[in-house]
Design a protein around this motif. Structure first.
Motif, short mmCIF file in Angstrom:
data_model
loop_
_atom_site.label_atom_id
_atom_site.label_comp_id
_atom_site.label_asym_id
_atom_site.label_seq_id
_atom_site.Cartn_x
_atom_site.Cartn_y
_atom_site.Cartn_z
N LEU A 36 84.27 135.38 -90.80
CA LEU A 36 83.52 135.13 -92.02
C LEU A 36 82.04 135.35 -91.78
N GLY A 37 81.39 135.90 -92.76
CA GLY A 37 79.96 136.15 -92.66
C GLY A 37 79.44 136.54 -94.02
N PHE A 38 78.19 136.96 -94.05
CA PHE A 38 77.62 137.40 -95.31
C PHE A 38 78.11 138.81 -95.61
N MET A 39 78.38 139.06 -96.88
CA MET A 39 78.84 140.37 -97.32
C MET A 39 78.33 140.61 -98.74
N CYS A 40 78.43 141.84 -99.18
CA CYS A 40 78.09 142.19 -100.55
C CYS A 40 79.38 142.13 -101.38
N ALA A 41 79.36 141.32 -102.42
CA ALA A 41 80.54 141.18 -103.28
C ALA A 41 80.84 142.48 -104.02
N ARG A 42 79.84 143.33 -104.19
CA ARG A 42 80.02 144.57 -104.95
C ARG A 42 80.72 145.65 -104.13
N CYS A 43 80.25 145.85 -102.87
CA CYS A 43 80.81 146.95 -102.06
C CYS A 43 81.62 146.47 -100.86
N GLY A 44 81.59 145.17 -100.57
CA GLY A 44 82.33 144.64 -99.43
C GLY A 44 81.66 144.87 -98.10
N GLY A 45 80.45 145.46 -98.10
CA GLY A 45 79.75 145.77 -96.86
C GLY A 45 79.12 144.55 -96.21
N GLU A 46 78.90 144.66 -94.91
CA GLU A 46 78.28 143.59 -94.15
C GLU A 46 76.81 143.42 -94.55
N ARG A 77 71.34 151.84 -92.89
CA ARG A 77 70.02 152.37 -92.52
C ARG A 77 69.01 152.21 -93.64
N VAL A 78 69.42 152.48 -94.86
CA VAL A 78 68.55 152.31 -96.02
C VAL A 78 69.37 151.55 -97.05
N GLU A 79 68.76 150.55 -97.64
CA GLU A 79 69.47 149.77 -98.66
C GLU A 79 70.05 150.72 -99.70
N PRO A 80 71.35 150.57 -100.05
CA PRO A 80 71.95 151.49 -101.03
C PRO A 80 71.16 151.49 -102.33
N TRP A 81 71.03 152.67 -102.92
CA TRP A 81 70.26 152.75 -104.16
C TRP A 81 71.15 152.83 -105.38
N ASP A 82 72.47 152.71 -105.21
CA ASP A 82 73.35 152.74 -106.37
C ASP A 82 73.66 151.34 -106.90
N HIS A 83 73.38 150.29 -106.10
CA HIS A 83 73.59 148.93 -106.58
C HIS A 83 72.74 147.95 -105.77
N GLU A 84 72.47 146.81 -106.39
CA GLU A 84 71.75 145.76 -105.70
C GLU A 84 72.74 144.90 -104.94
N LEU A 85 72.26 144.24 -103.92
CA LEU A 85 73.08 143.35 -103.11
C LEU A 85 73.55 142.17 -103.95
N GLU A 86 74.86 141.89 -103.88
CA GLU A 86 75.43 140.69 -104.51
C GLU A 86 75.96 139.84 -103.37
N LEU A 87 75.13 138.90 -102.88
CA LEU A 87 75.44 138.11 -101.70
C LEU A 87 76.67 137.23 -101.90
N ALA A 88 77.56 137.26 -100.91
CA ALA A 88 78.77 136.44 -100.92
C ALA A 88 79.12 136.11 -99.47
#
Length: 171
Positions: A4-14, A36-47
């Motif tokens: 378990l850890g922090f992830m993005c609820a939108r893309c499932g990424g770490e 490497r660069v914060e994705p520009w297609d969506h904002e982080l949705e912390l989960a």
């Protein structure tokens, strides 16, 4: 679910936490995608959850199955102070923190990008990244911001990785 850890609820990424320090004081803590660069297609949705494993892609343009690996030349265990020339023009504190984190991890590159890296052609690396992943017109950031993020990350890359890459299959 052991990892378990922090992830993005939108893309499932770490997701990683980043601290903002100015002259020895803690200015704040933020959370960013572990890319490497914060994705520009969506904002982080912390989960909180178990992040999905990502397929290895070129850290410059996103092509699958990159052939080259660039190791960082700075060892964070050797010292607690890094002196890196970083182009932070037009970067927010969050984007600057992400760019600095990039110096601690190896970068993967495809054949095309490795040639552009050898030529130190930042403009074509940025153009290739934007050609392969265009900035959406209705996205959370505009193209100028994305270009600034890419330039900041690439300035850290070129400052901390001299010489030739290693074949990625050696990892």
């Amino acid at each position: 679910m052991e990892d378990l850890g922090f992830m993005c609820a939108r893309c499932g990424g770490e997701v990683h936490d980043v601290t903002h320090n100015r002259e020895g004081s803690l200015d704040g803590v933020g959370y960013r995608h572990n890319r490497r660069v914060e994705p520009w297609d969506h904002e982080l949705e912390l989960a909180v959850g178990e992040p999905a494993p990502l397929d290895q892609v070129c850290d410059f343009c996103g092509v699958a199955a990159p052939q080259w690996l660039y190791y960082p030349t700075l060892d964070p265990d050797d010292t607690d102070m890094f002196e890196v020339e970083l182009d932070t023009t037009h970067l927010s504190d969050d984007d600057t923190a992400v760019a600095v984190l990039n110096m601690l991890y190896p970068w993967y590159g495809c054949d095309t990008c490795s040639v552009l890296v050898a030529d130190r052609n930042v403009d074509l690396l940025i153009a290739r990244a934007l050609d392969r992943t265009p900035v959406p017109a209705d996205g959370p950031v505009d193209e100028e911001t994305v270009r600034a993020r890419l330039r900041g990350s690439l300035s850290v890359f070129f400052t901390t990785r001299p010489g030739r890459p290693q074949p990625s299959r050696a990892v």
